[in-house]
Design a protein around this motif. Structure first.
Motif, PDB file in Angstrom:
ATOM      1  N   GLU A  42     -33.207 -92.543 -17.699  1.00 49.24           N
ATOM      2  CA  GLU A  42     -34.481 -92.398 -18.402  1.00 49.24           C
ATOM      3  C   GLU A  42     -34.212 -92.019 -19.860  1.00 49.24           C
ATOM      4  N   TYR A  43     -35.022 -92.579 -20.747  1.00 44.92           N
ATOM      5  CA  TYR A  43     -35.006 -92.200 -22.167  1.00 44.92           C
ATOM      6  C   TYR A  43     -33.607 -92.321 -22.804  1.00 44.92           C
ATOM      7  N   GLY A  44     -32.829 -93.259 -22.287  1.00 43.67           N
ATOM      8  CA  GLY A  44     -31.543 -93.565 -22.908  1.00 43.67           C
ATOM      9  C   GLY A  44     -30.397 -92.694 -22.444  1.00 43.67           C
ATOM     10  N   SER A  45     -30.671 -91.409 -22.205  1.00 45.44           N
ATOM     11  CA  SER A  45     -29.547 -90.483 -22.050  1.00 45.44           C
ATOM     12  C   SER A  45     -29.732 -89.462 -20.933  1.00 45.44           C
ATOM     13  N   LEU A  46     -30.557 -89.807 -19.941  1.00 44.37           N
ATOM     14  CA  LEU A  46     -30.810 -88.881 -18.829  1.00 44.37           C
ATOM     15  C   LEU A  46     -30.622 -89.669 -17.524  1.00 44.37           C
ATOM     16  N   ASP A  47     -29.457 -89.506 -16.911  1.00 44.88           N
ATOM     17  CA  ASP A  47     -29.161 -90.250 -15.681  1.00 44.88           C
ATOM     18  C   ASP A  47     -29.756 -89.512 -14.490  1.00 44.88           C
ATOM     19  N   MET A  48     -30.629 -90.181 -13.766  1.00 41.81           N
ATOM     20  CA  MET A  48     -31.387 -89.532 -12.679  1.00 41.81           C
ATOM     21  C   MET A  48     -30.754 -89.728 -11.302  1.00 41.81           C
ATOM     22  N   THR A  49     -29.522 -90.186 -11.263  1.00 43.67           N
ATOM     23  CA  THR A  49     -28.879 -90.432  -9.962  1.00 43.67           C
ATOM     24  C   THR A  49     -28.854 -89.190  -9.083  1.00 43.67           C
ATOM     25  N   THR A  50     -29.261 -89.378  -7.841  1.00 43.41           N
ATOM     26  CA  THR A  50     -29.075 -88.364  -6.797  1.00 43.41           C
ATOM     27  C   THR A  50     -28.007 -88.885  -5.847  1.00 43.41           C
ATOM     28  N   VAL A  51     -27.095 -88.010  -5.454  1.00 48.55           N
ATOM     29  CA  VAL A  51     -25.967 -88.404  -4.589  1.00 48.55           C
ATOM     30  C   VAL A  51     -26.130 -87.716  -3.240  1.00 48.55           C
ATOM     31  N   VAL A  52     -26.134 -88.514  -2.174  1.00 46.64           N
ATOM     32  CA  VAL A  52     -26.298 -87.959  -0.827  1.00 46.64           C
ATOM     33  C   VAL A  52     -25.001 -88.181  -0.058  1.00 46.64           C
ATOM     34  N   LEU A  53     -24.434 -87.112   0.410  1.00 44.61           N
ATOM     35  CA  LEU A  53     -23.206 -87.174   1.207  1.00 44.61           C
ATOM     36  C   LEU A  53     -23.553 -87.023   2.682  1.00 44.61           C
ATOM     37  N   GLY A  54     -23.102 -87.964   3.481  1.00 42.04           N
ATOM     38  CA  GLY A  54     -23.206 -87.799   4.923  1.00 42.04           C
ATOM     39  C   GLY A  54     -24.610 -87.902   5.477  1.00 42.04           C
ATOM     40  N   GLY A  55     -25.552 -88.381   4.705  1.00 41.22           N
ATOM     41  CA  GLY A  55     -26.923 -88.412   5.198  1.00 41.22           C
ATOM     42  C   GLY A  55     -27.333 -89.772   5.740  1.00 41.22           C
ATOM     43  N   SER A  96     -11.599 -87.635 -19.726  1.00 40.56           N
ATOM     44  CA  SER A  96     -10.723 -88.776 -20.018  1.00 40.56           C
ATOM     45  C   SER A  96     -11.538 -89.951 -20.556  1.00 40.56           C
ATOM     46  N   GLN A  97     -12.854 -89.925 -20.373  1.00 41.24           N
ATOM     47  CA  GLN A  97     -13.697 -91.033 -20.821  1.00 41.24           C
ATOM     48  C   GLN A  97     -14.050 -90.947 -22.304  1.00 41.24           C
ATOM     49  N   GLY A  98     -13.412 -90.012 -22.989  1.00 45.94           N
ATOM     50  CA  GLY A  98     -13.498 -89.964 -24.444  1.00 45.94           C
ATOM     51  C   GLY A  98     -14.913 -89.844 -24.973  1.00 45.94           C
ATOM     52  N   LEU A  99     -15.267 -90.719 -25.892  1.00 45.39           N
ATOM     53  CA  LEU A  99     -16.565 -90.636 -26.567  1.00 45.39           C
ATOM     54  C   LEU A  99     -17.718 -90.765 -25.565  1.00 45.39           C
ATOM     55  N   ASN A 100     -17.571 -91.646 -24.567  1.00 46.86           N
ATOM     56  CA  ASN A 100     -18.632 -91.772 -23.557  1.00 46.86           C
ATOM     57  C   ASN A 100     -18.896 -90.421 -22.904  1.00 46.86           C
ATOM     58  N   ALA A 101     -17.820 -89.713 -22.567  1.00 46.71           N
ATOM     59  CA  ALA A 101     -17.966 -88.407 -21.904  1.00 46.71           C
ATOM     60  C   ALA A 101     -18.565 -87.382 -22.867  1.00 46.71           C
ATOM     61  N   TRP A 120     -23.310 -96.188 -23.733  1.00 43.46           N
ATOM     62  CA  TRP A 120     -22.359 -95.137 -23.323  1.00 43.46           C
ATOM     63  C   TRP A 120     -22.858 -94.388 -22.099  1.00 43.46           C
ATOM     64  N   ALA A 121     -24.183 -94.258 -21.994  1.00 43.63           N
ATOM     65  CA  ALA A 121     -24.747 -93.559 -20.827  1.00 43.63           C
ATOM     66  C   ALA A 121     -24.556 -94.407 -19.576  1.00 43.63           C
ATOM     67  N   ALA A 122     -24.815 -95.715 -19.714  1.00 46.37           N
ATOM     68  CA  ALA A 122     -24.634 -96.623 -18.568  1.00 46.37           C
ATOM     69  C   ALA A 122     -23.170 -96.667 -18.143  1.00 46.37           C
ATOM     70  N   ASN A 123     -22.284 -96.754 -19.126  1.00 49.91           N
ATOM     71  CA  ASN A 123     -20.849 -96.850 -18.802  1.00 49.91           C
ATOM     72  C   ASN A 123     -20.334 -95.584 -18.132  1.00 49.91           C
ATOM     73  N   PHE A 124     -20.754 -94.436 -18.659  1.00 49.46           N
ATOM     74  CA  PHE A 124     -20.275 -93.176 -18.068  1.00 49.46           C
ATOM     75  C   PHE A 124     -20.834 -93.020 -16.650  1.00 49.46           C
ATOM     76  N   GLY A 125     -22.109 -93.308 -16.485  1.00 50.55           N
ATOM     77  CA  GLY A 125     -22.718 -93.213 -15.148  1.00 50.55           C
ATOM     78  C   GLY A 125     -22.029 -94.144 -14.157  1.00 50.55           C
ATOM     79  N   ASP A 126     -21.727 -95.378 -14.601  1.00 52.16           N
ATOM     80  CA  ASP A 126     -21.039 -96.330 -13.716  1.00 52.16           C
ATOM     81  C   ASP A 126     -19.656 -95.807 -13.324  1.00 52.16           C
TER      82      ASP A 126
END
Ligand code: ZN
Length: 264
Positions: free
Chosen positions: A251-264, A212-217, A187-193
């Motif tokens: 990390e650890y199943g449920s901690l998404d470490m994505t950093t998002v860079v806009l315009g860089g 809207s992503q229901g249980l994943n959200a 669910w963490a992978a699906n929500f992050g994707d």
């Protein structure tokens, strides 16, 4: 720097901050924060929206010298002695408050730099020589409200101010599994994707309507504090602005470490 470069719009960044303990570490994520600090143009100031400043109403940090807040427990004693001595920027705070007045924003001198801001910035700007203010998250408001505040902050980027959010796209501490150091629940992978795809396709309404992503959200965002800073950063996005992801891992199943860079 050429005139055109100085007029260039400042990138905006959503940092996936994870554990406060990152501040003591030298790992893939913290090295990425260090690199980003060197890679993007030097900001004239920073406006940070951190998952860890939740208030009733919108507050804009107006202190001249905000203190460092150690809003965590169970970490090594030395972390409690660490400071991030960046100066505040009362003039910028006043202008931000005016810009957000229709959202009821008020100046506030009660808060300091919480670990959502300083644990990341100590890596990105270790000299703490860039003025820094925080804008709080009014936790009573719906997702759209936070996105719209971001839109109002967009113009500050043209002055060379870095707008940054600090949170996590997926943040469920109760479900963390220490055996899954670099693994994700489905669910963490699906929500992050889903979130990353919506960012790539520039579909902010998907991000606002994340429920809207229901249980994943519900599992990925059990409380909205760590997700909402992303909406501020998406709010400052300009049409056709490039976006990229750094450290898109869980990390650890449920901690998404994505950093998002806009315009860089
Ligand atoms: Zn946090």
């Amino acid at each position: 720097m050429t005139a055109s470069a100085s007029r260039r719009r400042m990138p905006a960044i959503f940092f996936g901050h994870g554990s406060p303990g990152n501040v003591l570490e030298d790992n893939y994520v913290t090295r990425t924060w260090e690199r980003l600090g060197k890679e993007i143009p030097r900001p004239k100031g920073i406006i940070c929206i951190s998952a860890h400043w939740l208030t009733r109403g919108v507050k804009v940090m107006a202190n001249e010298y905000p203190r460092t807040i150690h809003d965590f427990g169970g970490f090594p004693e030395k972390m409690f002695r660490m400071r991030y001595p960046a100066a505040g920027d009362p003039k910028l705070a006043e202008r931000v408050q005016k810009r957000l007045a229709s959202a009821g924003a008020e100046l506030d001198s009660s808060w300091g730099y919480d670990h959502g801001s300083w644990c990341v910035l100590l890596k990105a700007y270790p000299k703490a020589d860039i003025p820094l203010i925080q804008v709080s998250i009014d936790h009573r408001q719906p997702p759209e409200f936070h996105y719209k505040i971001g839109q109002k902050l967009a113009a500050f980027r043209d002055e060379g101010v870095l707008v940054m959010g600090s949170g996590n796209i997926v943040h469920n501490l109760g479900e963390m599994d220490w055996r899954l150091q670099n693994g994700a629940y489905e669910w963490a992978a699906n929500f992050g994707d889903y979130i990353r795809e919506s960012i790539v396709k520039d579909e902010p309404q998907n991000l606002i309507d994340y429920e809207s992503q229901g249980l994943n959200a519900r599992l990925a965002v059990p409380s909205p504090d760590h997700y909402l800073p992303l909406l501020y950063v998406m709010g400052v996005r300009q049409p056709d602005e490039p976006v990229r992801f750094e450290t898109p891992m869980v990390e650890y199943g449920s901690l998404d470490m994505t950093t998002v860079v806009l315009g860089g």
